[in-house]
Motif scaffolding. Structure first.
Motif, PDB file in Angstrom:
ATOM      1  N   TRP A   1       9.719  11.632  11.540  1.00 24.79           N
ATOM      2  CA  TRP A   1       9.198  10.436  10.614  1.00 24.79           C
ATOM      3  C   TRP A   1       9.356   9.528  11.622  1.00 24.79           C
ATOM      4  CZ3 TRP A   1      11.004  10.476   6.015  1.00 24.79           C
ATOM      5  CH2 TRP A   1      11.472  11.658   4.772  1.00 24.79           C
ATOM      6  N   MET A   2       8.590   8.571  11.501  1.00 24.88           N
ATOM      7  CA  MET A   2       8.627   7.411  11.911  1.00 24.88           C
ATOM      8  C   MET A   2       9.088   6.203  11.185  1.00 24.88           C
ATOM      9  SD  MET A   2       5.364   6.147  13.742  1.00 24.88           S
ATOM     10  CE  MET A   2       3.988   5.987  12.619  1.00 24.88           C
ATOM     11  N   TYR A   3      10.144   5.348  12.038  1.00 23.23           N
ATOM     12  CA  TYR A   3       9.872   3.736  11.141  1.00 23.23           C
ATOM     13  C   TYR A   3       9.722   2.353  12.004  1.00 23.23           C
ATOM     14  CZ  TYR A   3      13.366   7.000   8.669  1.00 23.23           C
ATOM     15  OH  TYR A   3      13.488   8.437   8.585  1.00 23.23           O
ATOM     16  N   TYR A   4       9.181   1.548  11.433  1.00 25.51           N
ATOM     17  CA  TYR A   4       8.420   0.722  12.277  1.00 25.51           C
ATOM     18  C   TYR A   4       8.206  -0.896  11.361  1.00 25.51           C
ATOM     19  CZ  TYR A   4       4.927   1.806   9.110  1.00 25.51           C
ATOM     20  OH  TYR A   4       4.112   2.524   7.216  1.00 25.51           O
ATOM     21  N   SER A   5       8.455  -1.707  12.306  1.00 24.05           N
ATOM     22  CA  SER A   5       7.711  -2.884  11.105  1.00 24.05           C
ATOM     23  C   SER A   5       7.004  -3.265  10.384  1.00 24.05           C
ATOM     24  CB  SER A   5       8.390  -3.874  12.261  1.00 24.05           C
ATOM     25  OG  SER A   5       9.801  -3.687  13.371  1.00 24.05           O
ATOM     26  N   ILE A   6       6.869  -3.002   9.543  1.00 24.70           N
ATOM     27  CA  ILE A   6       6.284  -4.465   8.534  1.00 24.70           C
ATOM     28  C   ILE A   6       6.301  -6.009   8.104  1.00 24.70           C
ATOM     29  CG2 ILE A   6       5.576  -1.946   8.446  1.00 24.70           C
ATOM     30  CD1 ILE A   6       6.066  -2.483   5.841  1.00 24.70           C
ATOM     31  N   ALA A   7       5.040  -6.555   7.514  1.00 23.99           N
ATOM     32  CA  ALA A   7       5.060  -7.667   6.850  1.00 23.99           C
ATOM     33  C   ALA A   7       5.733  -7.860   5.959  1.00 23.99           C
ATOM     34  CB  ALA A   7       3.518  -8.496   7.517  1.00 23.99           C
ATOM     35  N   ASN A   8       6.196  -8.011   5.321  1.00 22.51           N
ATOM     36  CA  ASN A   8       6.608  -8.894   4.536  1.00 22.51           C
ATOM     37  C   ASN A   8       5.239  -9.470   2.911  1.00 22.51           C
ATOM     38  OD1 ASN A   8       8.678  -7.837   4.148  1.00 22.51           O
ATOM     39  ND2 ASN A   8      10.125  -9.812   4.198  1.00 22.51           N
TER      40      ASN A   8
ATOM     41  N   GLY B   1       8.007 -13.254   5.945  1.00 20.36           N
ATOM     42  CA  GLY B   1       9.078 -12.086   6.922  1.00 20.36           C
ATOM     43  C   GLY B   1       8.714 -10.799   7.694  1.00 20.36           C
ATOM     44  N   TRP B   2       9.008 -10.171   7.226  1.00 26.54           N
ATOM     45  CA  TRP B   2       9.577  -8.694   8.052  1.00 26.54           C
ATOM     46  C   TRP B   2      10.010  -7.721   7.271  1.00 26.54           C
ATOM     47  CZ3 TRP B   2       5.788  -7.258  11.214  1.00 26.54           C
ATOM     48  CH2 TRP B   2       5.386  -8.652  12.544  1.00 26.54           C
ATOM     49  N   SER B   3      10.143  -6.266   6.881  1.00 23.77           N
ATOM     50  CA  SER B   3      10.395  -5.573   6.398  1.00 23.77           C
ATOM     51  C   SER B   3      10.161  -4.069   8.073  1.00 23.77           C
ATOM     52  CB  SER B   3      10.039  -4.780   4.928  1.00 23.77           C
ATOM     53  OG  SER B   3      10.279  -5.954   4.005  1.00 23.77           O
ATOM     54  N   ILE B   4      10.666  -2.845   7.140  1.00 19.47           N
ATOM     55  CA  ILE B   4      10.849  -1.572   7.724  1.00 19.47           C
ATOM     56  C   ILE B   4       9.912  -0.531   7.179  1.00 19.47           C
ATOM     57  CG2 ILE B   4      12.062   0.360   8.782  1.00 19.47           C
ATOM     58  CD1 ILE B   4      13.880  -1.317   9.012  1.00 19.47           C
ATOM     59  N   GLY B   5       8.584   0.314   7.340  1.00 20.92           N
ATOM     60  CA  GLY B   5       8.064   1.815   7.210  1.00 20.92           C
ATOM     61  C   GLY B   5       8.817   2.412   7.875  1.00 20.92           C
ATOM     62  N   ILE B   6       8.426   3.477   6.842  1.00 19.76           N
ATOM     63  CA  ILE B   6       7.975   4.806   6.867  1.00 19.76           C
ATOM     64  C   ILE B   6       7.268   5.250   7.230  1.00 19.76           C
ATOM     65  CG2 ILE B   6      10.188   6.948   5.980  1.00 19.76           C
ATOM     66  CD1 ILE B   6      11.979   4.950   4.920  1.00 19.76           C
ATOM     67  N   ALA B   7       7.266   6.300   7.782  1.00 23.28           N
ATOM     68  CA  ALA B   7       5.838   7.647   7.303  1.00 23.28           C
ATOM     69  C   ALA B   7       6.584   8.533   7.625  1.00 23.28           C
ATOM     70  CB  ALA B   7       4.900   6.835   8.762  1.00 23.28           C
TER      71      ALA B   7
ATOM     72  N   GLU C   1       9.384   2.488   1.955  1.00 23.38           N
ATOM     73  CA  GLU C   1       9.939   0.893   3.164  1.00 23.38           C
ATOM     74  C   GLU C   1      11.532   0.277   2.728  1.00 23.38           C
ATOM     75  OE1 GLU C   1       7.083  -2.175   1.764  1.00 23.38           O
ATOM     76  OE2 GLU C   1       5.983  -1.301   1.549  1.00 23.38           O
ATOM     77  N   ILE C   2      11.981   0.325   3.720  1.00 21.16           N
ATOM     78  CA  ILE C   2      12.913  -0.422   3.419  1.00 21.16           C
ATOM     79  C   ILE C   2      12.956  -1.714   3.494  1.00 21.16           C
ATOM     80  CG2 ILE C   2      15.392  -0.718   4.417  1.00 21.16           C
ATOM     81  CD1 ILE C   2      14.753   1.687   6.137  1.00 21.16           C
TER      82      ILE C   2
ATOM     83  N   GLY D   1      14.908 -10.952   6.884  1.00 21.21           N
ATOM     84  CA  GLY D   1      14.106 -10.458   6.978  1.00 21.21           C
ATOM     85  C   GLY D   1      14.372  -8.798   7.776  1.00 21.21           C
ATOM     86  N   LEU D   2      13.941  -8.010   8.071  1.00 21.45           N
ATOM     87  CA  LEU D   2      14.916  -6.437   8.838  1.00 21.45           C
ATOM     88  C   LEU D   2      13.631  -5.824   9.322  1.00 21.45           C
ATOM     89  CD1 LEU D   2      16.584  -3.702   6.998  1.00 21.45           C
ATOM     90  CD2 LEU D   2      15.129  -5.620   5.295  1.00 21.45           C
ATOM     91  N   CYS D   3      14.106  -5.523  10.403  1.00 20.83           N
ATOM     92  CA  CYS D   3      12.513  -4.505  11.117  1.00 20.83           C
ATOM     93  C   CYS D   3      13.253  -4.317  12.462  1.00 20.83           C
ATOM     94  CB  CYS D   3      11.572  -6.524  11.503  1.00 20.83           C
ATOM     95  SG  CYS D   3      11.941  -7.961  12.405  1.00 20.83           S
ATOM     96  N   ALA D   4      12.362  -4.109  13.679  1.00 20.94           N
ATOM     97  CA  ALA D   4      12.541  -3.862  15.196  1.00 20.94           C
ATOM     98  C   ALA D   4      13.893  -2.248  14.658  1.00 20.94           C
ATOM     99  CB  ALA D   4      12.937  -5.075  15.903  1.00 20.94           C
ATOM    100  N   PRO D   5      13.203  -1.176  13.670  1.00 22.14           N
ATOM    101  CA  PRO D   5      14.069  -0.106  14.187  1.00 22.14           C
ATOM    102  C   PRO D   5      14.559   0.747  15.385  1.00 22.14           C
ATOM    103  CG  PRO D   5      12.615   0.416  13.069  1.00 22.14           C
ATOM    104  CD  PRO D   5      12.079  -0.393  13.070  1.00 22.14           C
ATOM    105  N   GLY D   6      15.875   1.239  15.227  1.00 18.78           N
ATOM    106  CA  GLY D   6      15.638   2.079  16.167  1.00 18.78           C
ATOM    107  C   GLY D   6      16.460   3.049  15.275  1.00 18.78           C
TER     108      GLY D   6
END
Length: 322
Positions: A51-58, A63-69, A82-83, A93-98
């Motif tokens: 699973w990969m989580y990453y920042s995406i543009a809204n 702003g930003w959201s989080i994509g899931i692949a 998406e989150i 917005g929310l972003c930069a997941p760990g």
């Protein structure tokens, strides 16, 4: 003698072939905002898949959201969700997941966006990789002390010597210099706000090298033996941002392995000539190491792609294989 039109066609062919060869095997982005933008990767193995989580543009591009692949081979990725902002503290917005996996759950540590010095670290959990339950004490962490401006972004959590270490980027009181800080929580922590304590009353990694300019951020950690290795991003985006490495025996005092970038930006004309940044070091299910990172060649923040390079270790030093 070659006809002029034939010569031009041949030149176009070789240029196209060159661009095709320039692209790495993993070359992933997200076009949900209308632009190819995927940043800040973090990868985990969960429920028999990667699973990969990453920042995406809204979609509103404000702003930003989080994509899931999801992937079975770490190279070919399929977007699965998406989150998006739900809570008041996420409204900008929310972003930069760990991501950190433990006890059958993905723990996602992410930052709020667009609040300047008030941006902070939040926590959420998932049992399926797609739907996340927010921690009721969010935001769970902000930086403290006179040496910084209170900001906390780019969270990375790792368990080391019986404690959880939370690495984050913050800024100096003037908001100009981005640097690394660290907090800890007990080994039985629920990651709530009251669990975290600042582990150092100063920056643990401050930009001092010429190529780092005014920024050290995006730390990603791996534990080898009795030491931690930190892959970090030096310089702000597109300056260019490049990747360095430091190591530590206690998680607090760090020594750089090199005075030069471990992973540089690409040469002029390549897909990542504007930067190779925001690393994520990941050990796969077979024991192989991969360095995920973001890159682009436009230098304007309107395009971002994610890729990776394999790494082996020799005498305590990482070596790029491709």
């Amino acid at each position: 003698m070659m006809h002029k039109s034939t010569f031009l066609l041949a030149m176009v062919f070789f240029v196209l072939i060159g661009h095709a060869q320039d692209k790495p095997k993993m070359y992933y982005t997200d076009t949900s905002s209308g632009k190819p933008i995927a940043k800040d990767p973090t990868v985990v193995y969960f429920k028999n898949a990667y699973w990969m989580y990453y920042s995406i543009a809204n979609n509103d591009k404000k702003g930003w959201s989080i994509g899931i692949a999801k992937s079975n081979d770490l190279t070919n990725w399929q977007k699965t969700g998406e989150i998006n902002p739900e809570e008041t503290y996420e409204k900008n917005g929310l972003c930069a997941p760990g991501a950190y996996v433990e006890n059958g759950k993905i723990n996602l540590f992410y930052q709020t966006y667009g609040n300047g010095p008030k941006d902070a670290i939040c926590h959420a959990t998932s049992t399926d990789g797609i739907h996340f339950k927010r921690n009721k004490t969010n935001p769970v962490f902000r930086s403290t002390g006179k040496w910084n401006n209170g900001r906390a972004i780019d969270a990375e959590v790792i368990k080391f010597k019986g404690k959880y270490f939370l690495y984050f980027a913050t800024r100096d009181p003037e908001g100009k210099i981005q640097m690394q800080g660290v907090a800890t929580a007990p080994g039985n922590s629920n990651f709530n706000r009251d669990a975290w304590t600042m582990a150092a009353d100063k920056s643990i990694l401050y930009p001092t090298l010429a190529w780092e300019r005014n920024c050290v951020e995006g730390a990603s950690l791996v534990n080898l033996g009795d030491e931690l290795y930190m892959f970090y991003a030096g310089s702000y985006n597109n300056e260019p941002q490049q990747i360095g490495i430091a190591k530590s025996k206690d998680g607090i005092t760090w020594q750089r392995l090199y005075n030069h970038p471990f992973l540089e930006n690409g040469k002029q004309g390549t897909w990542n000539n504007s930067e190779s940044g925001h690393p994520d070091i990941f050990k796969d299910n077979e024991g192989n190491y991969h360095l995920f990172f973001q890159g682009n060649n436009t230098g304007d923040g309107n395009t971002w792609y994610l890729s990776k390079k394999e790494i082996i270790w020799k005498d305590g030093f990482p070596v790029l294989l491709n």
